[in-house]
Design a protein around this motif. Structure first.
Motif, PDB file in Angstrom:
ATOM      1  N   GLU A   1      -0.465  18.980  -2.371  1.00 53.36           N
ATOM      2  CA  GLU A   1      -0.769  18.616  -3.747  1.00 53.36           C
ATOM      3  C   GLU A   1       0.467  18.125  -4.496  1.00 53.36           C
ATOM      4  N   GLU A   2       1.622  18.738  -4.237  1.00 52.38           N
ATOM      5  CA  GLU A   2       2.818  18.327  -4.965  1.00 52.38           C
ATOM      6  C   GLU A   2       3.241  16.901  -4.612  1.00 52.38           C
ATOM      7  N   LEU A   3       3.048  16.505  -3.354  1.00 56.86           N
ATOM      8  CA  LEU A   3       3.365  15.135  -2.945  1.00 56.86           C
ATOM      9  C   LEU A   3       2.432  14.142  -3.621  1.00 56.86           C
ATOM     10  N   LEU A   4       1.153  14.477  -3.647  1.00 57.07           N
ATOM     11  CA  LEU A   4       0.164  13.584  -4.233  1.00 57.07           C
ATOM     12  C   LEU A   4       0.384  13.424  -5.732  1.00 57.07           C
ATOM     13  N   GLN A   5       0.650  14.519  -6.419  1.00 58.43           N
ATOM     14  CA  GLN A   5       0.849  14.453  -7.861  1.00 58.43           C
ATOM     15  C   GLN A   5       2.115  13.683  -8.218  1.00 58.43           C
ATOM     16  N   LYS A   6       3.151  13.833  -7.418  1.00 58.45           N
ATOM     17  CA  LYS A   6       4.392  13.085  -7.658  1.00 58.45           C
ATOM     18  C   LYS A   6       4.141  11.594  -7.537  1.00 58.45           C
ATOM     19  N   ARG A   7       3.383  11.193  -6.505  1.00 63.85           N
ATOM     20  CA  ARG A   7       3.059   9.779  -6.316  1.00 63.85           C
ATOM     21  C   ARG A   7       2.201   9.256  -7.460  1.00 63.85           C
TER      22      ARG A   7
ATOM     23  N   VAL B   1       0.848  -1.190   0.000  1.00 64.39           N
ATOM     24  CA  VAL B   1       0.000   0.000   0.000  1.00 64.39           C
ATOM     25  C   VAL B   1       0.884   1.242   0.000  1.00 64.39           C
ATOM     26  N   CYS B   2       0.577   2.178  -0.879  1.00 59.59           N
ATOM     27  CA  CYS B   2       1.273   3.466  -0.880  1.00 59.59           C
ATOM     28  C   CYS B   2       0.292   4.543  -0.436  1.00 59.59           C
ATOM     29  N   THR B   3       0.674   5.294   0.584  1.00 59.59           N
ATOM     30  CA  THR B   3      -0.165   6.378   1.077  1.00 59.59           C
ATOM     31  C   THR B   3       0.751   7.458   1.658  1.00 59.59           C
TER      32      THR B   3
ATOM     33  N   ILE C   1       5.002  12.691   4.650  1.00 62.69           N
ATOM     34  CA  ILE C   1       5.898  11.807   3.913  1.00 62.69           C
ATOM     35  C   ILE C   1       5.096  10.743   3.158  1.00 62.69           C
ATOM     36  N   GLU C   2       5.607  10.349   1.998  1.00 64.26           N
ATOM     37  CA  GLU C   2       5.057   9.207   1.276  1.00 64.26           C
ATOM     38  C   GLU C   2       5.499   7.942   1.986  1.00 64.26           C
ATOM     39  N   THR C   3       4.583   7.015   2.192  1.00 60.90           N
ATOM     40  CA  THR C   3       4.902   5.791   2.926  1.00 60.90           C
ATOM     41  C   THR C   3       4.466   4.565   2.136  1.00 60.90           C
ATOM     42  N   HIS C   4       5.205   3.482   2.321  1.00 59.60           N
ATOM     43  CA  HIS C   4       4.937   2.223   1.631  1.00 59.60           C
ATOM     44  C   HIS C   4       4.787   1.126   2.670  1.00 59.60           C
ATOM     45  N   HIS C   5       3.562   0.593   2.750  1.00 64.01           N
ATOM     46  CA  HIS C   5       3.222  -0.371   3.789  1.00 64.01           C
ATOM     47  C   HIS C   5       3.159  -1.766   3.179  1.00 64.01           C
ATOM     48  N   PHE C   6       3.930  -2.694   3.738  1.00 66.25           N
ATOM     49  CA  PHE C   6       3.900  -4.081   3.287  1.00 66.25           C
ATOM     50  C   PHE C   6       3.155  -4.874   4.360  1.00 66.25           C
ATOM     51  N   VAL C   7       2.003  -5.409   3.968  1.00 66.57           N
ATOM     52  CA  VAL C   7       0.958  -5.799   4.907  1.00 66.57           C
ATOM     53  C   VAL C   7       0.895  -7.306   5.103  1.00 66.57           C
ATOM     54  N   THR C   8       0.787  -7.717   6.367  1.00 69.79           N
ATOM     55  CA  THR C   8       0.536  -9.102   6.742  1.00 69.79           C
ATOM     56  C   THR C   8      -0.804  -9.164   7.474  1.00 69.79           C
ATOM     57  N   ARG C   9      -1.638 -10.108   7.104  1.00 72.25           N
ATOM     58  CA  ARG C   9      -2.923 -10.273   7.774  1.00 72.25           C
ATOM     59  C   ARG C   9      -2.787 -11.369   8.827  1.00 72.25           C
ATOM     60  N   LEU C  10      -2.946 -11.011  10.099  1.00 69.32           N
ATOM     61  CA  LEU C  10      -2.881 -11.990  11.177  1.00 69.32           C
ATOM     62  C   LEU C  10      -4.266 -12.540  11.506  1.00 69.32           C
ATOM     63  N   SER C  11      -5.310 -11.782  11.237  1.00 67.08           N
ATOM     64  CA  SER C  11      -6.686 -12.241  11.383  1.00 67.08           C
ATOM     65  C   SER C  11      -7.551 -11.328  10.537  1.00 67.08           C
ATOM     66  N   GLN C  12      -8.841 -11.604  10.471  1.00 67.89           N
ATOM     67  CA  GLN C  12      -9.740 -10.763   9.690  1.00 67.89           C
ATOM     68  C   GLN C  12      -9.871  -9.369  10.290  1.00 67.89           C
ATOM     69  N   ASP C  13      -9.507  -9.243  11.566  1.00 67.22           N
ATOM     70  CA  ASP C  13      -9.658  -7.971  12.280  1.00 67.22           C
ATOM     71  C   ASP C  13      -8.340  -7.294  12.611  1.00 67.22           C
TER      72      ASP C  13
END
Length: 243
Positions: free
Chosen positions: A183-189, A49-51, A63-75
């Protein structure tokens, strides 16, 4: 040292990260151990995920962040957060994501450390790079009702070439004043991943936002205050000696 905006002094090494470049020997060792070890926790990361993250104590720092996600449960999800999705990306923090059901059972003081994801999803700021919208629509519906707690441990935007000082609590983008992503951060992404915020917003118009976002989440919106961490010297707790 507080999680402040103070720029650190002279750092060891050159470039974005302290230290010398990796040697051939180190690279060979890493390749060998990679083939021999399971690395099971890392292999459970199934989403990228990039946000954007905003510092709780100074939301002008974004800051632009990159999340690498692990699901441990549905919640419950856990995310290793990097500053990019390149092979030399720096691990800058960790985020935990819980469902609204779990969040509702947290204490009020704990809830103040968490942020909501509804606006982030609906506005197209939350992006799964290179994944078609239709593929992730069900997941986005669920995520719109979740809450996250994100600790930044390496303030790379400050120029740090090492993880220095106390961690900083981060907030999510919101559709009001200080919560707006620059806006400049969002447009760059968007340019990097060849996406349009307008198209993402249109494709997510049918995603329902939570009817009620807990007032303790996104605490800054109601209180006008953020959170900063200080490190202070403390007497050590000493257990009674064994008999």
């Amino acid at each position: 040292m507080a999680s402040s905006d103070e720029i650190p002094g002279v750092m060891p090494g050159e470039g974005p990260t302290a230290g010398k470049p990796m040697t051939v020997g180190s690279q060979m060792l890493d390749k060998g151990t990679q083939m021999l070890q399971s690395l099971k926790p890392v292999k459970q990361m199934q989403q990228h995920v990039c946000t954007f993250g905003l510092y709780s104590h100074d939301m002008n720092r974004q800051i632009e962040t990159h999340h690498f996600v692990t699901r441990l449960s549905q919640d419950f999800l856990q995310c290793a957060v990097y500053d990019s999705d390149d092979s030399n990306a720096r691990l800058i923090g960790v985020e935990y994501i819980v469902s609204d059901k779990i969040f509702a059972n947290l204490s009020p003081d704990e809830q103040k450390l968490w942020h909501s994801h509804g606006y982030e999803i609906k506005s197209g700021i939350w992006l799964n790079p290179r994944v078609p919208e239709m593929l992730q629509k069900t997941e986005l519906r669920n995520l719109a009702k979740t809450y996250g707690k994100f600790w930044c441990t390496w303030q790379v935007d400050r120029g740090d070439v090492l993880p220095l000082g106390a961690p900083a609590l981060m907030m999510s983008p919101q559709g009001v004043n200080l919560g707006m992503v620059k806006e400049e951060l969002l447009q760059k992404r968007n340019k990097k991943y060849k996406v349009s915020s307008e198209d993402l917003i249109k494709s997510r118009v049918d995603i329902e936002e939570p009817e009620l976002i807990n007032k303790n989440a996104d605490y800054w919106k109601n209180a006008g205050k953020g959170f900063a961490i200080d490190i202070e010297e403390s007497d050590m707790k000493r257990n009674a000696p064994f008999p």
